[in-house]
Design a protein around this motif. Structure first.
Motif, PDB file in Angstrom:
ATOM      1  N   VAL A  62       0.841  -1.195   0.000  1.00  0.00           N
ATOM      2  CA  VAL A  62       0.000   0.000   0.000  1.00  0.00           C
ATOM      3  C   VAL A  62       0.872   1.239   0.000  1.00  0.00           C
ATOM      4  O   VAL A  62       0.654   2.177  -0.766  1.00  0.00           O
ATOM      5  N   SER A  63       1.921   1.236   0.848  1.00  0.00           N
ATOM      6  CA  SER A  63       2.713   2.454   0.923  1.00  0.00           C
ATOM      7  C   SER A  63       3.520   2.659  -0.358  1.00  0.00           C
ATOM      8  O   SER A  63       3.736   3.778  -0.792  1.00  0.00           O
ATOM      9  N   GLN A  64       3.920   1.539  -1.002  1.00  0.00           N
ATOM     10  CA  GLN A  64       4.602   1.676  -2.296  1.00  0.00           C
ATOM     11  C   GLN A  64       3.678   2.306  -3.334  1.00  0.00           C
ATOM     12  O   GLN A  64       4.080   3.206  -4.065  1.00  0.00           O
ATOM     13  N   ALA A  65       2.419   1.803  -3.364  1.00  0.00           N
ATOM     14  CA  ALA A  65       1.455   2.351  -4.319  1.00  0.00           C
ATOM     15  C   ALA A  65       1.190   3.814  -4.016  1.00  0.00           C
ATOM     16  O   ALA A  65       1.018   4.624  -4.921  1.00  0.00           O
ATOM     17  N   ASN A  66       1.170   4.152  -2.725  1.00  0.00           N
ATOM     18  CA  ASN A  66       0.905   5.538  -2.334  1.00  0.00           C
ATOM     19  C   ASN A  66       2.012   6.489  -2.778  1.00  0.00           C
ATOM     20  O   ASN A  66       1.771   7.651  -3.030  1.00  0.00           O
ATOM     21  N   GLN A  67       3.242   5.953  -2.837  1.00  0.00           N
ATOM     22  CA  GLN A  67       4.364   6.819  -3.192  1.00  0.00           C
ATOM     23  C   GLN A  67       4.380   7.173  -4.674  1.00  0.00           C
ATOM     24  O   GLN A  67       4.973   8.164  -5.074  1.00  0.00           O
ATOM     25  N   ARG A  68       3.715   6.357  -5.472  1.00  0.00           N
ATOM     26  CA  ARG A  68       3.694   6.627  -6.898  1.00  0.00           C
ATOM     27  C   ARG A  68       2.994   7.940  -7.190  1.00  0.00           C
ATOM     28  O   ARG A  68       1.892   8.170  -6.720  1.00  0.00           O
ATOM     29  N   ASP A  69       3.631   8.795  -7.968  1.00  0.00           N
ATOM     30  CA  ASP A  69       3.024  10.086  -8.292  1.00  0.00           C
ATOM     31  C   ASP A  69       2.258   9.976  -9.605  1.00  0.00           C
ATOM     32  O   ASP A  69       2.829   9.645 -10.641  1.00  0.00           O
ATOM     33  N   LEU A  70       0.966  10.243  -9.540  1.00  0.00           N
ATOM     34  CA  LEU A  70       0.137  10.120 -10.739  1.00  0.00           C
ATOM     35  C   LEU A  70      -0.216  11.486 -11.332  1.00  0.00           C
ATOM     36  O   LEU A  70      -0.952  11.561 -12.315  1.00  0.00           O
ATOM     37  N   THR A  71       0.309  12.545 -10.741  1.00  0.00           N
ATOM     38  CA  THR A  71      -0.042  13.895 -11.192  1.00  0.00           C
ATOM     39  C   THR A  71       0.200  14.060 -12.692  1.00  0.00           C
ATOM     40  O   THR A  71       1.256  13.693 -13.199  1.00  0.00           O
ATOM     41  N   GLY A  72      -0.813  14.598 -13.371  1.00  0.00           N
ATOM     42  CA  GLY A  72      -0.680  14.886 -14.795  1.00  0.00           C
ATOM     43  C   GLY A  72      -1.067  13.729 -15.694  1.00  0.00           C
ATOM     44  O   GLY A  72      -1.248  13.893 -16.889  1.00  0.00           O
ATOM     45  N   ARG A  73      -1.208  12.541 -15.100  1.00  0.00           N
ATOM     46  CA  ARG A  73      -1.548  11.393 -15.951  1.00  0.00           C
ATOM     47  C   ARG A  73      -3.029  11.350 -16.267  1.00  0.00           C
ATOM     48  O   ARG A  73      -3.856  11.858 -15.532  1.00  0.00           O
ATOM     49  N   ARG A  74      -3.344  10.737 -17.405  1.00  0.00           N
ATOM     50  CA  ARG A  74      -4.738  10.636 -17.834  1.00  0.00           C
ATOM     51  C   ARG A  74      -5.210   9.189 -17.766  1.00  0.00           C
ATOM     52  O   ARG A  74      -4.491   8.268 -18.164  1.00  0.00           O
ATOM     53  N   PHE A  75      -6.417   9.003 -17.218  1.00  0.00           N
ATOM     54  CA  PHE A  75      -7.032   7.673 -17.163  1.00  0.00           C
ATOM     55  C   PHE A  75      -8.443   7.807 -17.723  1.00  0.00           C
ATOM     56  O   PHE A  75      -9.328   8.311 -17.034  1.00  0.00           O
ATOM     57  N   GLY A  76      -8.661   7.411 -18.954  1.00  0.00           N
ATOM     58  CA  GLY A  76      -9.978   7.564 -19.566  1.00  0.00           C
ATOM     59  C   GLY A  76     -10.360   9.027 -19.647  1.00  0.00           C
ATOM     60  O   GLY A  76      -9.620   9.836 -20.217  1.00  0.00           O
ATOM     61  N   SER A  77     -11.483   9.394 -19.032  1.00  0.00           N
ATOM     62  CA  SER A  77     -11.936  10.789 -19.050  1.00  0.00           C
ATOM     63  C   SER A  77     -11.295  11.618 -17.950  1.00  0.00           C
ATOM     64  O   SER A  77     -11.566  12.809 -17.829  1.00  0.00           O
ATOM     65  N   LEU A  78     -10.498  10.966 -17.122  1.00  0.00           N
ATOM     66  CA  LEU A  78      -9.963  11.660 -15.944  1.00  0.00           C
ATOM     67  C   LEU A  78      -8.528  12.122 -16.143  1.00  0.00           C
ATOM     68  O   LEU A  78      -7.682  11.384 -16.658  1.00  0.00           O
ATOM     69  N   LYS A  79      -8.279  13.356 -15.720  1.00  0.00           N
ATOM     70  CA  LYS A  79      -6.905  13.839 -15.686  1.00  0.00           C
ATOM     71  C   LYS A  79      -6.559  14.134 -14.227  1.00  0.00           C
ATOM     72  O   LYS A  79      -7.301  14.829 -13.523  1.00  0.00           O
ATOM     73  N   VAL A  80      -5.428  13.601 -13.764  1.00  0.00           N
ATOM     74  CA  VAL A  80      -5.055  13.753 -12.363  1.00  0.00           C
ATOM     75  C   VAL A  80      -4.450  15.136 -12.136  1.00  0.00           C
ATOM     76  O   VAL A  80      -3.478  15.526 -12.789  1.00  0.00           O
ATOM     77  N   ILE A  81      -5.052  15.876 -11.187  1.00  0.00           N
ATOM     78  CA  ILE A  81      -4.597  17.239 -10.882  1.00  0.00           C
ATOM     79  C   ILE A  81      -3.569  17.232  -9.763  1.00  0.00           C
ATOM     80  O   ILE A  81      -2.492  17.777  -9.882  1.00  0.00           O
ATOM     81  N   LYS A  82      -3.951  16.581  -8.639  1.00  0.00           N
ATOM     82  CA  LYS A  82      -3.014  16.569  -7.507  1.00  0.00           C
ATOM     83  C   LYS A  82      -3.380  15.461  -6.530  1.00  0.00           C
ATOM     84  O   LYS A  82      -4.475  14.893  -6.600  1.00  0.00           O
ATOM     85  N   ARG A  83      -2.481  15.208  -5.630  1.00  0.00           N
ATOM     86  CA  ARG A  83      -2.745  14.258  -4.549  1.00  0.00           C
ATOM     87  C   ARG A  83      -3.808  14.864  -3.631  1.00  0.00           C
ATOM     88  O   ARG A  83      -3.699  16.032  -3.253  1.00  0.00           O
ATOM     89  N   SER A  84      -4.816  14.071  -3.303  1.00  0.00           N
ATOM     90  CA  SER A  84      -5.884  14.581  -2.443  1.00  0.00           C
ATOM     91  C   SER A  84      -5.466  14.516  -0.979  1.00  0.00           C
ATOM     92  O   SER A  84      -4.672  13.668  -0.593  1.00  0.00           O
ATOM     93  N   GLU A  85      -5.999  15.428  -0.183  1.00  0.00           N
ATOM     94  CA  GLU A  85      -5.717  15.422   1.263  1.00  0.00           C
ATOM     95  C   GLU A  85      -6.329  14.185   1.919  1.00  0.00           C
ATOM     96  O   GLU A  85      -5.814  13.657   2.889  1.00  0.00           O
ATOM     97  N   LYS A  86      -7.469  13.759   1.343  1.00  0.00           N
ATOM     98  CA  LYS A  86      -8.214  12.661   1.948  1.00  0.00           C
ATOM     99  C   LYS A  86      -7.597  11.314   1.572  1.00  0.00           C
ATOM    100  O   LYS A  86      -7.331  11.047   0.406  1.00  0.00           O
ATOM    101  N   LYS A  87      -7.370  10.485   2.574  1.00  0.00           N
ATOM    102  CA  LYS A  87      -6.922   9.120   2.322  1.00  0.00           C
ATOM    103  C   LYS A  87      -8.081   8.174   2.605  1.00  0.00           C
ATOM    104  O   LYS A  87      -8.984   8.508   3.355  1.00  0.00           O
ATOM    105  N   SER A  88      -8.029   6.989   2.013  1.00  0.00           N
ATOM    106  CA  SER A  88      -9.085   6.019   2.288  1.00  0.00           C
ATOM    107  C   SER A  88      -8.873   5.453   3.695  1.00  0.00           C
ATOM    108  O   SER A  88      -7.838   5.647   4.306  1.00  0.00           O
TER     109      SER A  88
END
Ligand SMILES: [Zn+2]
Ligand SMILES: [Zn+2]
Length: 224
Positions: A64-90
């Motif tokens: 989980v922490s490895q996945a969390n470290q991955r930066d997805l900013t700027g990447r596109r997934f379908g209709s979604l474009k990643v703006i920034k890391r959210s403050e909210k965690k699951s």
């Protein structure tokens, strides 16, 4: 080897070393294990042997922490474009990403849902596809109140005979019995229990003629 004679003590499963048995009943056996990280944990024998449990939980935490470290900013997934890391965690501590959807909405989406393709819009795509499907299904496949697509659907996954509507059961004495059934309009009809697959298939065929044919005949031009 019989299940209750298997000795796991000293065995290694992933990061776990089995120390001793702590519980045994009719249904399950549980073992105390030491994890490489130093913690102790109690695991079911079945989970150890199938590889479902390989650590005290530290392995998953690391992933989980490895996945969390991955930066997805700027990447596109379908209709979604990643703006920034959210403050909210699951609840489980997974990273959320604030995304812009092509429709104009903003949505927070979990890393793994983006990466494995589960989520590719703010929800607008799924809603639109759902509406299309519902309209389509209702107009094209509904014949006299019976979903003809369902009648032609693939076999259920628990069917081991390779024939739709015939399930093989093994009774207590280890004898194989074949149960034929059919479901029409949500109603389950039991067609019988047979010693041979052939008899069960014959019963199912009869059942199909009896219950399905009035609905399928004349509707084929409406079925894809
Ligand atoms: Zn551990
Ligand atoms: Zn959207």
């Amino acid at each position: 080897m019989k299940r209750d004679t298997i000795d796991l003590i000293g065995h290694q499963y992933g990061r776990l070393t089995v120390l001793k048995e702590v519980e045994r009943n009719k249904y399950a056996r549980r073992f105390l294990c030491r994890c490489e990280c130093g913690k102790e944990t109690v695991a079911y024998m079945s989970n150890l042997r199938t590889g479902h449990k390989k650590s005290c939980g530290c392995l998953r935490d690391e992933r989980v922490s490895q996945a969390n470290q991955r930066d997805l900013t700027g990447r596109r997934f379908g209709s979604l474009k990643v703006i920034k890391r959210s403050e909210k965690k699951s609840k489980s501590g997974k990273a959320n990403w604030t995304c812009h959807c092509d429709c104009g909405n903003t949505a927070d989406v979990l890393s793994d849902r983006l990466l494995n393709g589960t989520t590719s819009s703010c929800g607008c795509r799924r809603a639109a596809r759902g509406r299309e499907l519902a309209a389509d299904t209702n107009t094209r496949y509904r014949v006299d109140g019976v979903m003809t697509t369902k009648l032609k659907q693939k076999m259920r996954s628990d069917n081991r005979t390779g024939v739709k509507g015939v399930v093989a059961n093994v009774n207590k004495k280890g004898k194989v019995k074949y149960v034929a059934s059919i479901t029409v309009k949500g109603q389950y009809y039991y067609l019988g229990r047979f010693n041979s697959l052939e008899d069960a298939v014959a019963a199912r065929k009869k059942g199909e003629e009896l219950y399905h044919d009035p609905y399928l005949n004349g509707s084929d031009d409406k079925i894809k």
